[in-house]
Design a protein around this motif. Structure first.
Motif, PDB file in Angstrom:
ATOM      1  N   ILE A 170      -6.847  -3.118  -8.931  1.00 31.56           N
ATOM      2  CA  ILE A 170      -5.696  -3.843  -8.043  1.00 31.56           C
ATOM      3  C   ILE A 170      -5.399  -5.198  -8.398  1.00 31.56           C
ATOM      4  CG2 ILE A 170      -5.561  -4.984  -5.741  1.00 31.56           C
ATOM      5  CD1 ILE A 170      -7.142  -2.383  -4.496  1.00 31.56           C
TER       6      ILE A 170
ATOM      7  N   ALA B 103      -7.639   0.594  -1.838  1.00 28.90           N
ATOM      8  CA  ALA B 103      -8.084  -0.665  -1.317  1.00 28.90           C
ATOM      9  C   ALA B 103      -9.380  -0.508  -0.490  1.00 28.90           C
ATOM     10  CB  ALA B 103      -6.934  -0.969  -0.272  1.00 28.90           C
TER      11      ALA B 103
ATOM     12  N   LEU C  79       0.933  -1.142   0.050  1.00 28.60           N
ATOM     13  CA  LEU C  79       0.175   0.076   0.043  1.00 28.60           C
ATOM     14  C   LEU C  79       0.667   1.212  -0.104  1.00 28.60           C
ATOM     15  CD1 LEU C  79      -2.706  -0.931   2.698  1.00 28.60           C
ATOM     16  CD2 LEU C  79      -2.847  -1.095   0.346  1.00 28.60           C
TER      17      LEU C  79
ATOM     18  N   THR D 293     -11.334  -6.902   3.573  1.00 28.08           N
ATOM     19  CA  THR D 293     -10.327  -6.381   2.757  1.00 28.08           C
ATOM     20  C   THR D 293      -8.883  -6.914   2.848  1.00 28.08           C
ATOM     21  OG1 THR D 293     -11.442  -4.081   3.190  1.00 28.08           O
ATOM     22  CG2 THR D 293      -9.085  -4.116   2.201  1.00 28.08           C
TER      23      THR D 293
ATOM     24  N   TRP E 162     -11.049  -2.850  -7.251  1.00 30.27           N
ATOM     25  CA  TRP E 162     -10.532  -4.148  -7.239  1.00 30.27           C
ATOM     26  C   TRP E 162     -10.033  -4.547  -8.411  1.00 30.27           C
ATOM     27  CZ3 TRP E 162      -8.645  -5.984  -3.003  1.00 30.27           C
ATOM     28  CH2 TRP E 162      -9.144  -5.573  -1.855  1.00 30.27           C
TER      29      TRP E 162
ATOM     30  N   LEU F 135      -6.962  -8.881  -0.117  1.00 30.62           N
ATOM     31  CA  LEU F 135      -5.515  -8.744  -0.659  1.00 30.62           C
ATOM     32  C   LEU F 135      -4.774 -10.041  -0.520  1.00 30.62           C
ATOM     33  CD1 LEU F 135      -5.027  -5.331   1.160  1.00 30.62           C
ATOM     34  CD2 LEU F 135      -5.146  -5.600  -1.334  1.00 30.62           C
TER      35      LEU F 135
END
Length: 512
Positions: A438, A456, A13, A488, A435, A492
């Motif tokens: 990501i 995120a 992050l 979350t 998402w 991840l």
């Protein structure tokens, strides 16, 4: 010897410490930072990137620091000073600070006043061991700390006036004047040394904690520093200054499709021939000190080492500038001879010409690929080389950076042509666009994948960190844990596992 240190595959992050939760008006190196590291570890994330850790300058920007070496003392955890007996619980009862933004106008004086109280009590009651620790810090940082502490004390004594407007004997550092100033301002000099020691101690604790949990800390080094800085005052010969101490030329970037006037940053430019004559000693020391704090360093505006935009100081905009050659590989080769391989991310965004790419490849540094820039018409700023199928391993892929809108905000303002391209490319309807990006970043062959915390969390454009070209209202964003969906970290972690970004993964989605 290769200059670049290889970067092992991972993800993480982008979040500046000021954005962390905490009771004292802004995030700091306290409990919130340690909780974030634990959360990153639980989420299979191995990187935490932050903005520059130096003191803030004009507009509260961390890119306009008063020192290339000192830390931002507003990040000091005040509770740790209480535990040492230098502050009381009553003094740390916080005012009604907002929890989701930094109110700098209130937070700065409140925090600085408590740091001053802590310094006074340290002077009165510190143990012998604590005094020895501070003295050891002074000795270890002797190349920059005395100039910095004196500069900060003098700047206060002269009510913030630019150093070239101080009395001439102080502006031009006549030895007798400096000796007299050190005596007259010894208490404030001691305060600034104490504050820097607190910053360094607490950072080293946090850095060690993160490393023990497999989280690498990624720092950010601005190429330029502020005119009103200890470095320019102490080493004017290393900058393009006139006889009055004011810049003759300043930094910026030329006009482009985003700005008809370009950007006039106003930082003094380096006198590169003087740096070459000293064997790039100042830059080597700057890199040494930075890499003592972080595991990887992102060097901002890397293109300026190949060629930089020089603007006459008399010009009000960046239009009438010219390109000038930078130091090229010589600077980094000198640093590598002294420091060994350099774990560097080269910020190679904007107008990147073949000489910039050639320099990055020669040095072996990882470049940046920003997914928000990948789609869209190249004539309007789209960067097809940022599309995931164009990535290379020696890269760091971002959904967006601190200068971008959040991904949700970017999607909301995108035109239909760009949206159509994304829907086709990512097979998405856009309902969870954050998402989707990501996932695309994690799936990339690029060694590192990074995403702002706002992405995120799926936050809209009201949560962005910075709006380039605006002087106020930036750098203030904060979050609290009530904003974090409960799944979350697990989500991840699944992506990190699927795309080979977990610690010890082989890059094919399996752990070795």
């Amino acid at each position: 010897m290769p200059i670049a240190q290889p970067l092992s595959r991972g993800s993480g992050l982008v979040l500046h410490p000021t954005s962390l939760p905490g009771p004292h008006g802004s995030g700091d190196f306290g409990a919130g930072a340690y909780h974030l590291v634990d959360w990153l570890e639980a989420g299979g994330q191995t990187l935490w990137q932050m903005l520059p850790l130096g003191g803030i300058g004009l507009g509260h920007s961390p890119y306009m620091s008063s020192s290339a070496f000192a830390g931002n003392v507003l990040l000091v955890d005040l509770y740790e000073l209480e535990r040492r007996g230098w502050l009381t619980a009553e003094e740390l009862a916080p005012p009604d600070f907002p929890s989701r933004r930094v109110d700098y106008e209130r937070v700065i004086p409140w925090r600085m006043e408590r740091l001053a109280r802590a310094a006074q009590r340290f002077a009165q009651r510190a143990t012998a061991a604590e005094r020895e620790e501070l003295q050891a810090f002074r000795g270890a940082e002797a190349t920059w700390l005395p100039d910095y502490a004196l500069f900060m004390a003098l700047a206060e004594a002269h009510e913030g006036r630019a150093w070239m407007d101080w009395p001439a004997d102080l502006a031009w550092r006549e030895p007798a004047a400096l000796r007299a100033a050190r005596e007259a301002l010894r208490e404030r000099i001691a305060f600034w040394e104490f504050a820097q020691w607190c910053f360094r101690r607490q950072w080293e604790y946090l850095h060690r904690y993160a490393g023990e949990r497999g989280v690498r800390l990624v720092g950010d080094m601005p190429i330029f520093i502020a005119l009103q800085s200890a470095d320019v005052w102490a080493h004017p010969e290393l900058f393009e200054l006139g006889a009055d101490g004011r810049p003759t030329v300043v930094a910026g970037v030329p006009p482009d499709c985003f700005s008809a006037e370009g950007q006039r940053w106003g930082n003094p430019l380096y006198h590169w021939s003087a740096h070459a004559e000293e064997g790039y000693a100042w830059w080597t020391e700057r890199l040494r000190r930075t890499l003592a704090l972080v595991d990887i360093v992102r060097i901002d505006h890397f293109r300026g080492f190949a060629g930089y935009w020089e603007i006459p100081a008399t010009e009000p905009s960046a239009i009438h500038g010219r390109w000038r050659p930078g130091p090229g590989a010589a600077l980094f080769e000198a640093a590598a001879r002294a420091l060994g391989q350099l774990p560097v991310i080269a910020e190679d965004l904007g107008l990147i010409t073949p000489d910039v790419e050639a320099l990055r490849r020669r040095l072996g540094f990882a470049g940046m690929r920003v997914l928000q820039f990948a789609w869209g018409d190249p004539a309007a700023g789209g960067e097809p080389r940022f599309l995931p199928h164009q990535h290379a391993r020696d890269a760091v892929v971002y959904t967006g950076t601190h200068d971008n809108d959040t991904t949700v905000g970017w999607w909301a303002s995108a035109d239909e042509a760009l949206r159509h391209h994304l829907r086709e490319y990512l097979a998405t309807d856009g309902r969870t666009i954050h998402w989707d990006l990501i996932r695309a970043a994690c799936a990339s062959v690029a060694d590192l994948a990074l995403f702002p915390m706002q992405d995120a969390l799926g936050l809209d454009g009201t949560h962005r960190m910075n709006r380039p070209g605006t002087a106020t209202g930036n750098w203030a964003w904060r979050f609290d844990w009530t904003m974090v969906p409960g799944d979350t970290a697990a989500r991840l972690r699944r992506m990190a596992a699927l795309y080979g970004r977990l610690p010890g993964a082989d890059g094919l989605g399996a752990a070795t």
